[in-house]
Enzyme design. Structure first.
Site, PDB file in Angstrom:
ATOM      1  N   ARG A  88       0.812  -1.143   0.010  1.00 24.04           N
ATOM      2  CA  ARG A  88       0.003   0.096  -0.079  1.00 24.04           C
ATOM      3  C   ARG A  88       1.009   1.233   0.035  1.00 24.04           C
ATOM      4  O   ARG A  88       0.491   2.215   0.013  1.00 24.04           O
ATOM      5  CB  ARG A  88      -1.028   0.056   1.307  1.00 24.04           C
ATOM      6  CG  ARG A  88      -2.304  -0.426   0.901  1.00 24.04           C
ATOM      7  CD  ARG A  88      -2.988  -0.583   2.201  1.00 24.04           C
ATOM      8  NE  ARG A  88      -4.184  -0.342   2.241  1.00 24.04           N
ATOM      9  CZ  ARG A  88      -5.137  -1.480   2.591  1.00 24.04           C
ATOM     10  NH1 ARG A  88      -4.839  -2.705   2.644  1.00 24.04           N
ATOM     11  NH2 ARG A  88      -6.547  -1.213   2.434  1.00 24.04           N
ATOM     12  N   ARG A 123     -21.694  -2.734   2.649  1.00 28.89           N
ATOM     13  CA  ARG A 123     -20.683  -4.035   2.905  1.00 28.89           C
ATOM     14  C   ARG A 123     -20.983  -4.580   4.102  1.00 28.89           C
ATOM     15  O   ARG A 123     -20.932  -4.395   5.168  1.00 28.89           O
ATOM     16  CB  ARG A 123     -19.198  -3.629   2.811  1.00 28.89           C
ATOM     17  CG  ARG A 123     -18.387  -4.671   3.139  1.00 28.89           C
ATOM     18  CD  ARG A 123     -16.887  -4.591   2.498  1.00 28.89           C
ATOM     19  NE  ARG A 123     -15.987  -3.630   3.043  1.00 28.89           N
ATOM     20  CZ  ARG A 123     -14.904  -3.357   2.611  1.00 28.89           C
ATOM     21  NH1 ARG A 123     -14.354  -4.141   1.842  1.00 28.89           N
ATOM     22  NH2 ARG A 123     -14.133  -2.417   3.216  1.00 28.89           N
ATOM     23  N   ARG A 155     -17.897  -3.873   9.049  1.00 28.21           N
ATOM     24  CA  ARG A 155     -16.678  -3.651   9.713  1.00 28.21           C
ATOM     25  C   ARG A 155     -16.672  -2.245  10.276  1.00 28.21           C
ATOM     26  O   ARG A 155     -17.257  -1.192   9.698  1.00 28.21           O
ATOM     27  CB  ARG A 155     -15.561  -3.608   8.396  1.00 28.21           C
ATOM     28  CG  ARG A 155     -14.884  -4.793   8.354  1.00 28.21           C
ATOM     29  CD  ARG A 155     -14.029  -4.898   7.096  1.00 28.21           C
ATOM     30  NE  ARG A 155     -12.954  -3.832   6.941  1.00 28.21           N
ATOM     31  CZ  ARG A 155     -12.322  -3.684   6.007  1.00 28.21           C
ATOM     32  NH1 ARG A 155     -12.181  -4.695   4.982  1.00 28.21           N
ATOM     33  NH2 ARG A 155     -11.304  -2.880   5.810  1.00 28.21           N
ATOM     34  N   ARG A 166      -9.649   6.905   4.788  1.00 31.72           N
ATOM     35  CA  ARG A 166      -9.167   5.709   3.816  1.00 31.72           C
ATOM     36  C   ARG A 166      -8.985   5.994   2.401  1.00 31.72           C
ATOM     37  O   ARG A 166      -8.140   5.848   1.820  1.00 31.72           O
ATOM     38  CB  ARG A 166     -10.108   4.518   4.153  1.00 31.72           C
ATOM     39  CG  ARG A 166      -9.915   3.787   5.444  1.00 31.72           C
ATOM     40  CD  ARG A 166     -11.069   2.892   5.840  1.00 31.72           C
ATOM     41  NE  ARG A 166     -10.709   1.708   5.061  1.00 31.72           N
ATOM     42  CZ  ARG A 166     -11.602   0.736   4.966  1.00 31.72           C
ATOM     43  NH1 ARG A 166     -12.782   0.944   5.259  1.00 31.72           N
ATOM     44  NH2 ARG A 166     -11.236  -0.399   4.455  1.00 31.72           N
TER      45      ARG A 166
HETATM   46  P1  AMP Z   1      -8.315  -3.818   4.127  1.00 29.77           P
HETATM   47  O1  AMP Z   1      -9.048  -4.984   4.902  1.00 29.77           O
HETATM   48  O2  AMP Z   1      -7.052  -4.143   3.096  1.00 29.77           O
HETATM   49  O3  AMP Z   1      -8.898  -2.460   3.640  1.00 29.77           O
HETATM   50  O4  AMP Z   1      -7.418  -3.238   5.447  1.00 29.77           O
HETATM   51  C1  AMP Z   1      -7.996  -2.727   6.525  1.00 29.77           C
HETATM   52  C2  AMP Z   1      -6.753  -1.919   7.401  1.00 29.77           C
HETATM   53  O5  AMP Z   1      -5.653  -2.534   7.801  1.00 29.77           O
HETATM   54  C3  AMP Z   1      -6.373  -0.490   6.427  1.00 29.77           C
HETATM   55  O6  AMP Z   1      -7.202   0.290   6.663  1.00 29.77           O
HETATM   56  C4  AMP Z   1      -4.869  -0.309   7.384  1.00 29.77           C
HETATM   57  O7  AMP Z   1      -5.311   0.357   8.486  1.00 29.77           O
HETATM   58  C5  AMP Z   1      -4.526  -1.810   7.531  1.00 29.77           C
HETATM   59  N1  AMP Z   1      -3.769  -2.412   6.638  1.00 29.77           N
HETATM   60  C6  AMP Z   1      -4.005  -3.566   5.835  1.00 29.77           C
HETATM   61  N2  AMP Z   1      -3.216  -3.643   4.733  1.00 29.77           N
HETATM   62  C7  AMP Z   1      -2.057  -2.740   5.307  1.00 29.77           C
HETATM   63  C8  AMP Z   1      -0.797  -2.320   4.475  1.00 29.77           C
HETATM   64  N3  AMP Z   1      -0.314  -3.019   3.394  1.00 29.77           N
HETATM   65  N4  AMP Z   1      -0.251  -1.290   4.987  1.00 29.77           N
HETATM   66  C9  AMP Z   1      -0.640  -0.465   5.952  1.00 29.77           C
HETATM   67  N5  AMP Z   1      -1.776  -0.921   6.697  1.00 29.77           N
HETATM   68  C10 AMP Z   1      -2.412  -1.807   6.195  1.00 29.77           C
END
Ligand code: AMP
Length: 209
Positions: A88, A123, A155, A166
């Site tokens: 990311r 969602r 979530r 986000r």
């Molecule tokens: P997601 O389920 O991919 O939307 O991730 C949920 C949350 O987890 C994100 O908003 C971040 O706070 C954290 N997160 C997930 N993947 C990463 C990553 N590669 N780098 C930093 N934070 C992450």
């Protein structure tokens, strides 16, 4: 195959990653899911990560890089894997390079911010990793998971004010990765469609599978 799914939160990365994972018989690895599990079980990493995820910020690079390093070392990754939500940031992508990972394709699923906001409000997720949408991809009875039967939940970070942060983080920090991978000649773009199966058709076409 080693594949990365890029895209804004709620673009459909996780849904498509699960479908491609089943089709190719390779694991789909979501750093977000690993972090949520760690928060739920109260591990040290989970306790550190919580304040970031709840505000829509990114967890520090060294933490997620460590998570990925550990996960990719597992035997089920030896024939390939899909990364959903990692990298990311540019330093995370550079860390993946430094691990010697040779990617086949990076697929970016593109959805407008206004559509993202609408999608996030509908969602519903299951702790098994399955994801649904009240309108576009409902589970059979609307409240339980079709795969494991557990009750679906919302979530915490899908709350509208967190979604806004986000999206900002996505545009500022993650979107530059498109240029990073375009320069390597492995970036493919798919326009996210309203219906999951339409996005899947485009995704499979872009992956050539
Ligand atoms: P997601 O389920 O991919 O939307 O991730 C949920 C949350 O987890 C994100 O908003 C971040 O706070 C954290 N997160 C997930 N993947 C990463 C990553 N590669 N780098 C930093 N934070 C992450």
């Amino acid at each position: 195959m080693k594949i990365i799914f890029l895209g804004a939160p709620g673009a459909g990365k996780g849904t498509q990653a699960e479908i491609v994972s089943e089709r190719l018989g390779i694991p789909s690895i979501s750093t977000g899911a690993i972090i949520r599990e760690a928060i739920k079980t109260g591990t040290e990493m989970g306790m550190k990560a919580r304040k970031y995820t709840e505000s829509g910020a990114l967890v520090p690079d060294e933490v997620v890089i460590g998570i990925i390093q550990e996960r990719l070392a597992k035997p089920d990754c030896k024939n390939g894997f899909i990364l959903d939500g990692f990298p990311r940031t540019v330093p995370q992508a550079e860390a993946l390079d430094a691990m010697g990972v040779k990617l086949d394709v990076v697929l970016s699923i593109e959805v407008s911010d206004s559509a993202i906001v609408e999608r996030m409000s509908g969602r519903r997720v299951c702790e098994c990793g399955a994801s649904y949408h009240t309108k576009y991809n409902p589970s059979k009875d609307g409240v339980h998971c079709d795969k494991c039967g557990k009750p679906l939940t919302i979530r915490r970070d899908d709350a509208p004010e967190v979604v806004e942060s986000r999206l900002k983080v996505y545009h500022e920090t993650t979107e530059p990765l498109k240029e990073f991978y375009a320069a390597k000649g492995i970036l493919k773009i798919v326009e996210g469609q309203e219906r999951v199966e339409d996005t899947t058709a485009l995704t499979l076409g872009a992956l050539g599978i």
